[in-house]
Design an enzyme around this catalytic site. Structure first.
Site, PDB file in Angstrom:
ATOM      1  N   CYS A 110     -11.062   4.148  -4.324  1.00  0.00           N
ATOM      2  CA  CYS A 110     -10.119   3.927  -3.229  1.00  0.00           C
ATOM      3  C   CYS A 110     -10.517   4.732  -1.996  1.00  0.00           C
ATOM      4  O   CYS A 110     -10.764   4.166  -0.928  1.00  0.00           O
ATOM      5  CB  CYS A 110      -8.701   4.295  -3.670  1.00  0.00           C
ATOM      6  N   TYR A 147     -12.351   3.179   1.406  1.00  0.00           N
ATOM      7  CA  TYR A 147     -11.660   3.215   2.691  1.00  0.00           C
ATOM      8  C   TYR A 147     -12.462   4.011   3.725  1.00  0.00           C
ATOM      9  O   TYR A 147     -12.504   3.644   4.901  1.00  0.00           O
ATOM     10  CB  TYR A 147     -10.268   3.817   2.522  1.00  0.00           C
ATOM     11  N   ASP A 170       0.832  -1.209   0.000  1.00  0.00           N
ATOM     12  CA  ASP A 170       0.000   0.000   0.000  1.00  0.00           C
ATOM     13  C   ASP A 170       0.862   1.251   0.000  1.00  0.00           C
ATOM     14  O   ASP A 170       0.491   2.267  -0.591  1.00  0.00           O
ATOM     15  CB  ASP A 170      -0.929  -0.018   1.219  1.00  0.00           C
ATOM     16  N   GLU A 226      -9.486  -2.444  -6.528  1.00  0.00           N
ATOM     17  CA  GLU A 226      -9.525  -2.388  -5.066  1.00  0.00           C
ATOM     18  C   GLU A 226      -9.774  -3.772  -4.472  1.00  0.00           C
ATOM     19  O   GLU A 226      -9.113  -4.181  -3.511  1.00  0.00           O
ATOM     20  CB  GLU A 226     -10.621  -1.423  -4.605  1.00  0.00           C
ATOM     21  N   TYR A 238      -8.873   5.919   8.795  1.00  0.00           N
ATOM     22  CA  TYR A 238      -9.853   5.955   7.709  1.00  0.00           C
ATOM     23  C   TYR A 238     -11.274   6.266   8.168  1.00  0.00           C
ATOM     24  O   TYR A 238     -12.153   6.484   7.326  1.00  0.00           O
ATOM     25  CB  TYR A 238      -9.775   4.650   6.914  1.00  0.00           C
TER      26      TYR A 238
END
Length: 222
Positions: free
Chosen positions: A135, A139, A44, A206, A164
């Site tokens: 994304c 999240y 990531d 994703e 997040y």
């Protein structure tokens, strides 16, 4: 209803697969094996290096100062807050910042970041937002859904969930959604199909990213 919500309704099966992947579920339960999270954290970080570049392209392609400032805020938040958390995790795993930054992308990471940059460079603002949204939006939704989970109190995963689910992250995500809906309000049917496909492809990546991390994907040949 904005166009972003219409897209989610159309591709709800992929959206749900993203929100409910075993990797995500096990972060929430606090049972995800540490080695899988370590693998994810490294990949990531590699991903975020290129993801940040898409925000820079967004600022470059902005036609007004307010939009440029928002993309600059997104770029800053990614390079500092979000990537700082990854560097903190790396330190816990005895991985130096130099090693982290020079890590090589796995096949899925490389394919996903190449897709992001290709769409951002060749498309306009609508295309750039369509490829970015899955994304951050995913999240933000995952973070909010896990705030009351056992993982939120986990020594390792709690900070990830806190990042997040934070108001700051959600505010930036909300701006992206609003900007996308504003830009696409007058799009033709063919333009909407085009943007839906971009969003769909990015969301597919994703899901693949979670699966890559869960399986600790490696190149077949080295």
């Amino acid at each position: 209803m904005g166009f972003s919500q219409e897209i989610l309704i159309e591709i709800d099966n992929i959206w749900q697969a993203n929100l409910n992947h075993p990797f995500v579920k096990e972060i929430g339960s606090g049972t995800l094996p540490i080695e899988k999270f370590k693998y994810y954290m490294i990949q990531d970080y590699v991903y975020l290096i290129d993801y940040a570049k898409v925000f820079a392209i967004g600022a470059l392609k902005s036609t007004d100062l307010a939009t440029m400032a928002h993309f600059s805020s997104l770029l800053h938040a990614t390079l500092t807050d979000e990537m700082a958390l990854h560097r903190k995790y790396a330190a816990q795993f005895n991985i130096s910042e130099m090693t982290l930054a020079s890590s090589q992308p796995a096949p899925t990471t490389l394919a996903y970041t190449n897709y992001l940059l290709s769409v951002a460079q060749t498309g306009g603002q609508s295309e750039l937002l369509a490829v970015l949204l899955p994304c951050m939006w995913g999240y933000a939704e995952i973070g909010k859904s896990l705030t009351q989970s056992p993982g939120a109190k986990h020594a390792l995963y709690g900070e990830w969930i806190a990042m997040y689910s934070s108001p700051e992250f959600n505010n930036l995500t909300r701006w992206l959604i609003q900007q996308f809906d504003s830009l696409t309000a007058q799009q033709t049917a063919s333009q909407r199909i085009h943007l839906t496909n971009i969003f769909k492809n990015s969301l597919r990546y994703e899901v693949l990213f979670w699966e890559m991390s869960y399986q600790e994907e490696k190149w077949l040949l080295s």
